[in-house]
Design an enzyme around this catalytic site. Structure first.
Site, short mmCIF file in Angstrom:
data_model
loop_
_atom_site.label_atom_id
_atom_site.label_comp_id
_atom_site.label_asym_id
_atom_site.label_seq_id
_atom_site.Cartn_x
_atom_site.Cartn_y
_atom_site.Cartn_z
CD GLU A 190 61.63 20.75 -62.10
OE1 GLU A 190 62.68 20.91 -62.73
OE2 GLU A 190 61.59 20.29 -60.95
CB CYS B 233 55.74 20.51 -54.67
SG CYS B 233 57.06 21.71 -54.57
CB CYS C 245 64.21 31.58 -58.95
SG CYS C 245 64.04 32.50 -57.40
CB CYS D 128 69.42 30.10 -53.30
SG CYS D 128 68.23 31.30 -52.68
CB CYS E 240 68.27 26.68 -55.43
SG CYS E 240 66.68 26.61 -56.28
CD GLU F 108 60.50 34.27 -52.76
OE1 GLU F 108 61.10 33.23 -52.42
OE2 GLU F 108 59.58 34.76 -52.08
CG LEU G 198 66.96 31.64 -41.26
CD1 LEU G 198 66.42 32.97 -41.73
CD2 LEU G 198 66.46 31.33 -39.85
CB CYS H 212 62.82 23.49 -56.22
SG CYS H 212 63.72 25.00 -56.34
#
Ligand code: SAH
Ligand code: SF4
Length: 345
Positions: A90, A103, A110, A114, A117, A161, A216, A334
């Site tokens: 994307e 972006c 990934c 997370c 995500c 990442e 974070l 994302c």
């Protein structure tokens, strides 16, 4: 060999191996990134035998568009681009008055997992090559050019990442910032990372003055590990140490990203913990209400909670900005577009 994979230096070395001086590498570079040709045939002023060798041994791999979606406000356009092996990534173009931001993705999938995500939910597929990162930018630049607009900002905040794909990402940055080519100012590029301390230290030691954003999302190890599993490998103490090293070494502040999830990490306790954690660090906090995904039940914080959170950070002298995620109606978070296409939506 994909020519878009090569930095200016690497192109020079290749041409030298072939017995051509740097002048020829310069011409090719100009064709690639100033004239932005789409095929080797368009490099009309190259020596015929050089063009022949390029045609025999290299390609110019642009990424075909699988899907284009515009947001309802017309300001955000999202592309699903296809890689040579059929994988899809994307790329998002966000337009603000007078400035356009792209972006860009650095991996297919990934490995960091997370929980909130969409890219993390799909798992790791593979690293992108430098050329696949660069081609996303060329895609957006070509589109803007049709409207006589220029690309100003790049955020490496798409799928993947970037510091897990360190070398390819840095080569891509070198290509994008080369002042004989696209010449995008490094200060207009922001690299966003989940927070890998050794790679942050390496970035601090190298000479690429891009902006750094660290995702974070929580200020205690238990809270962060529940959202960002890599925190078990690299806990907050080590991460913040690396961030302090970066700020000291580069003399630049760090942006900290915080996806606000109702009842989870938007509490006054978390705000105070964040204020204490970042005390004395040159930092700016970007607060982003969660963009809900199919694979995670969390909800975005309401505006009262966001305001209260921000007020507490201010007590610690910690500047913060609330960012609305753009293009919510086109799944511009994302990895979300790809996930929705897969699920047949
Ligand atoms: N892997 C890098 C860069 C890509 S993700 C990183 O994690 O920083 C870019 C940003 O989007 C990160 O801050 C990430 O935490 C955030 N993000 C991912 N999914 C999100 C969601 N559903 N809602 C809000 N922010 C999200
Ligand atoms: Fe990977 Fe970033 Fe998504 Fe985490 S937030 S899974 S690091 S892309």
């Amino acid at each position: 060999m994909n020519l878009y994979d090569l930095s200016r230096n690497e192109l020079g070395h290749l041409l030298a191996e072939w017995g051509y001086g740097d002048y020829h590498a310069g011409r090719i570079w100009d064709y690639l990134y100033r004239q932005k040709v789409r095929s080797l045939e368009e490099m009309v002023e190259l020596r015929p035998e050089l063009r022949k060798r390029l045609a025999a041994e290299t390609t110019l791999a642009r990424l075909p568009t699988q899907l284009t979606i515009d947001s309802s406000d017309g300001l955000t356009r999202k592309f699903l681009l296809q890689l040579a092996d059929g994988q899809e990534v994307e790329t998002v173009l966000m337009r603000y008055p007078g400035r356009a931001t792209a972006c860009i993705s650095t991996q297919a999938g990934c490995a960091m997992g997370c929980v909130f995500c969409a890219t993390g939910q799909m798992g790791f597929v593979r690293h992108l090559t430098p050329g696949e990162i660069v081609a996303q930018v060329l895609h957006v630049v070509a589109l803007l050019q049709e409207h006589s607009e220029e690309l100003r900002n790049i955020v490496l905040m798409g799928m993947g990442e970037p510091l897990h794909n360190y070398d390819a990402t840095m080569t891509a940055i070198d290509i994008l910032t080369d002042d004989r080519g696209l010449a995008i100012g490094p200060r207009y590029i922001t690299l966003s990372t989940v927070g890998l301390p050794p790679a942050i230290r390496r970035l601090a030691d190298e000479e690429r003055p891009v902006n750094l954003a660290v995702s974070l999302h929580a200020a205690t190890d238990a809270g962060r590990a529940a959202l960002v599993p890599i925190n078990k490998r690299w806990p907050l103490g080590e991460l913040i140490d690396a961030c302090r090293y970066y700020v000291a070494r580069r003399g630049r502040r760090i942006f900290f990203e915080w996806a606000l999830i109702a009842g989870q990490n938007d509490t006054p306790e978390q705000a105070h913990a964040l204020g204490r954690l970042l005390q004395g660090l040159e930092a700016h906090v970007n607060l982003i209400p969660l963009n809900p995904t199919d694979g995670y039940a969390g909800r975005p914080s309401d505006s009262a909670a966001v305001r209260h959170f921000q007020d507490i950070l201010a007590e610690y002298g910690l500047p913060s900005t609330v960012r609305q995620r753009r293009g919510l109606d086109i799944a511009a978070g994302c990895g979300q577009l790809r996930a929705q296409k897969k699920n047949g939506r």
